[in-house]
Design a protein around this motif. Structure first.
Motif, PDB file in Angstrom:
ATOM      1  N   LEU A  30       4.146  21.384   0.527  1.00  0.00           N
ATOM      2  CA  LEU A  30       4.450  20.104   1.274  1.00  0.00           C
ATOM      3  C   LEU A  30       2.971  19.574   1.610  1.00  0.00           C
ATOM      4  O   LEU A  30       2.938  18.403   1.451  1.00  0.00           O
ATOM      5  N   LEU A  31       2.016  20.517   2.226  1.00  0.00           N
ATOM      6  CA  LEU A  31       0.784  20.017   2.695  1.00  0.00           C
ATOM      7  C   LEU A  31      -0.018  19.314   1.368  1.00  0.00           C
ATOM      8  O   LEU A  31      -0.725  18.548   1.640  1.00  0.00           O
ATOM      9  N   ALA A  32       0.087  20.105   0.132  1.00  0.00           N
ATOM     10  CA  ALA A  32      -0.409  19.480  -0.990  1.00  0.00           C
ATOM     11  C   ALA A  32       0.257  17.939  -1.232  1.00  0.00           C
ATOM     12  O   ALA A  32      -0.821  17.197  -1.425  1.00  0.00           O
ATOM     13  N   VAL A  33       1.337  17.816  -1.132  1.00  0.00           N
ATOM     14  CA  VAL A  33       1.999  16.176  -1.428  1.00  0.00           C
ATOM     15  C   VAL A  33       1.299  15.473  -0.282  1.00  0.00           C
ATOM     16  O   VAL A  33       0.935  14.292  -0.642  1.00  0.00           O
ATOM     17  N   ILE A  34       1.258  15.883   1.001  1.00  0.00           N
ATOM     18  CA  ILE A  34       0.958  15.012   2.158  1.00  0.00           C
ATOM     19  C   ILE A  34      -0.494  14.473   1.829  1.00  0.00           C
ATOM     20  O   ILE A  34      -1.083  13.587   2.076  1.00  0.00           O
ATOM     21  N   ALA A  35      -1.358  15.510   1.581  1.00  0.00           N
ATOM     22  CA  ALA A  35      -2.716  15.313   1.584  1.00  0.00           C
ATOM     23  C   ALA A  35      -3.088  14.459   0.157  1.00  0.00           C
ATOM     24  O   ALA A  35      -4.122  13.520   0.315  1.00  0.00           O
ATOM     25  N   SER A  36      -2.167  14.582  -0.573  1.00  0.00           N
ATOM     26  CA  SER A  36      -2.535  13.678  -1.876  1.00  0.00           C
ATOM     27  C   SER A  36      -2.209  12.169  -1.536  1.00  0.00           C
ATOM     28  O   SER A  36      -2.878  11.444  -1.824  1.00  0.00           O
ATOM     29  N   PHE A  37      -0.992  11.905  -0.796  1.00  0.00           N
ATOM     30  CA  PHE A  37      -0.536  10.953  -0.376  1.00  0.00           C
ATOM     31  C   PHE A  37      -1.563  10.180   0.516  1.00  0.00           C
ATOM     32  O   PHE A  37      -2.093   8.765   0.339  1.00  0.00           O
ATOM     33  N   ASN A  38      -2.354  10.893   1.504  1.00  0.00           N
ATOM     34  CA  ASN A  38      -3.167  10.304   2.246  1.00  0.00           C
ATOM     35  C   ASN A  38      -4.564  10.019   1.527  1.00  0.00           C
ATOM     36  O   ASN A  38      -5.302   8.947   1.865  1.00  0.00           O
ATOM     37  N   ARG A  39      -4.949  10.957   0.571  1.00  0.00           N
ATOM     38  CA  ARG A  39      -5.943  10.369  -0.223  1.00  0.00           C
ATOM     39  C   ARG A  39      -5.948   9.138  -1.107  1.00  0.00           C
ATOM     40  O   ARG A  39      -6.751   8.388  -1.085  1.00  0.00           O
TER      41      ARG A  39
ATOM     42  N   SER B 125       0.800  -1.368   0.069  1.00  0.00           N
ATOM     43  CA  SER B 125       0.117  -0.096  -0.093  1.00  0.00           C
ATOM     44  C   SER B 125       0.726   1.394   0.104  1.00  0.00           C
ATOM     45  O   SER B 125       0.378   2.117  -0.853  1.00  0.00           O
ATOM     46  N   ILE B 126       1.884   1.201   0.857  1.00  0.00           N
ATOM     47  CA  ILE B 126       2.954   2.403   0.901  1.00  0.00           C
ATOM     48  C   ILE B 126       3.460   2.676  -0.233  1.00  0.00           C
ATOM     49  O   ILE B 126       3.663   3.725  -0.726  1.00  0.00           O
TER      50      ILE B 126
ATOM     51  N   ARG C 271      -3.225  -6.803  -3.725  1.00  0.00           N
ATOM     52  CA  ARG C 271      -4.100  -6.344  -2.672  1.00  0.00           C
ATOM     53  C   ARG C 271      -3.481  -5.300  -1.550  1.00  0.00           C
ATOM     54  O   ARG C 271      -2.072  -5.438  -1.381  1.00  0.00           O
ATOM     55  N   VAL C 272      -4.136  -4.464  -1.368  1.00  0.00           N
ATOM     56  CA  VAL C 272      -3.824  -3.069  -0.500  1.00  0.00           C
ATOM     57  C   VAL C 272      -4.701  -2.949   0.608  1.00  0.00           C
ATOM     58  O   VAL C 272      -5.499  -3.879   0.630  1.00  0.00           O
ATOM     59  N   LEU C 273      -4.153  -2.051   1.626  1.00  0.00           N
ATOM     60  CA  LEU C 273      -4.940  -2.124   2.702  1.00  0.00           C
ATOM     61  C   LEU C 273      -6.463  -1.866   2.636  1.00  0.00           C
ATOM     62  O   LEU C 273      -7.432  -2.891   3.318  1.00  0.00           O
ATOM     63  N   THR C 274      -6.933  -1.033   1.769  1.00  0.00           N
ATOM     64  CA  THR C 274      -8.457  -0.864   1.895  1.00  0.00           C
ATOM     65  C   THR C 274      -9.162  -1.837   1.080  1.00  0.00           C
ATOM     66  O   THR C 274     -10.261  -2.532   1.452  1.00  0.00           O
TER      67      THR C 274
END
Length: 237
Positions: free
Chosen positions: A159-168, A31-32, A193-196
């Motif tokens: 940086l916030l844009a990159v983090i928010a994108s990864f989390n999404r 997943s990561i 297979r990933v986490l979700t």
């Protein structure tokens, strides 16, 4: 009785995490990796577009920004269906052979998070562009130096844009299950297979301990990434 069922599931989930269940480790690392690649891919085209929207004025800019903003809430199952129709072997992009592959999931997730990354980057630059550029020019800076100063001041927003994108990307389900297919065979290099997708499957099977364990891990990843982002932003402020 209901609470006992939930608490017992949590207890078994914690045991699976503490004992480093091999299946959970493999799914988590995949997943990561998949979402990390998706974030890097999206950054390749989102950074230039976001910087252009944030720094320059041109005809149609507001229409372009409105287009990306309208895509922020696109349902992942709809995007997953569109990509599935495009990527199946007899589809227009079937020759890419991305269906039911990790790279296929990364490609789909990169398209999903592109509007997020572009909108966040453009907004963060626009928030400081006028004031910082004017100040830089007052101090004798040229256009290039002024642009560098604007980028430097908006780096925390980028940086916030990159983090928010990864989390999404790592938290979405629709694309992962429609493009990846939730394939899992022990020892296979072709697993998707990933986490979700794993959480959805184990919940449907009634294997609540595995579903809870994967949910705890997913939340932990999102929380850890957000915390690191906040620490970096506070250092940059």
């Amino acid at each position: 009785m209901a609470w006992e069922y939930i608490l017992d599931g949590i207890k078994q989930a914690v045991h699976l995490i503490v004992t480093a269940d091999p299946d959970i480790i493999e799914i988590t690392l995949r997943s990561i990796r998949v979402s990390g690649i998706a974030t890097l891919m999206a950054a390749l085209w989102s950074f230039p577009i976001g910087i252009m929207l944030g720094m320059h004025s041109f005809t149609g800019k507001n229409i372009l920004k409105g287009f990306f903003n309208s895509l922020l809430g696109i349902p992942t199952v709809v995007l997953g269906l569109i990509l599935y129709l495009m990527l199946v072997p007899f589809g227009p992009l079937g020759f890419l052979k991305l269906i039911y592959t990790e790279m296929g999931i990364s490609f789909g997730q990169s398209l999903l998070i592109t509007p997020i990354m572009i909108s966040f980057i453009a907004s963060s630059i626009e928030a400081v562009e006028g004031e910082i550029r004017e100040l830089a020019r007052t101090l004798g800076a040229g256009e290039i130096e002024a642009s560098i100063a604007v980028m430097s001041e908006s780096i925390s927003g980028v940086l916030l844009a990159v983090i928010a994108s990864f989390n999404r990307a790592i938290a979405e389900l629709g694309i992962a299950i429609m493009i990846g297919g939730n394939i899992f065979v022990k020892g296979s290099a072709l697993n998707t297979r990933v986490l979700t997708t794993a959480m959805q499957m184990y919940t449907a099977r009634g294997e609540i301990d595995m579903a809870i364990a994967l949910g705890i891990i997913l939340l932990s990843i999102v929380f850890a990434v957000s915390t690191i982002s906040n620490l970096i932003q506070s250092r940059l402020a």
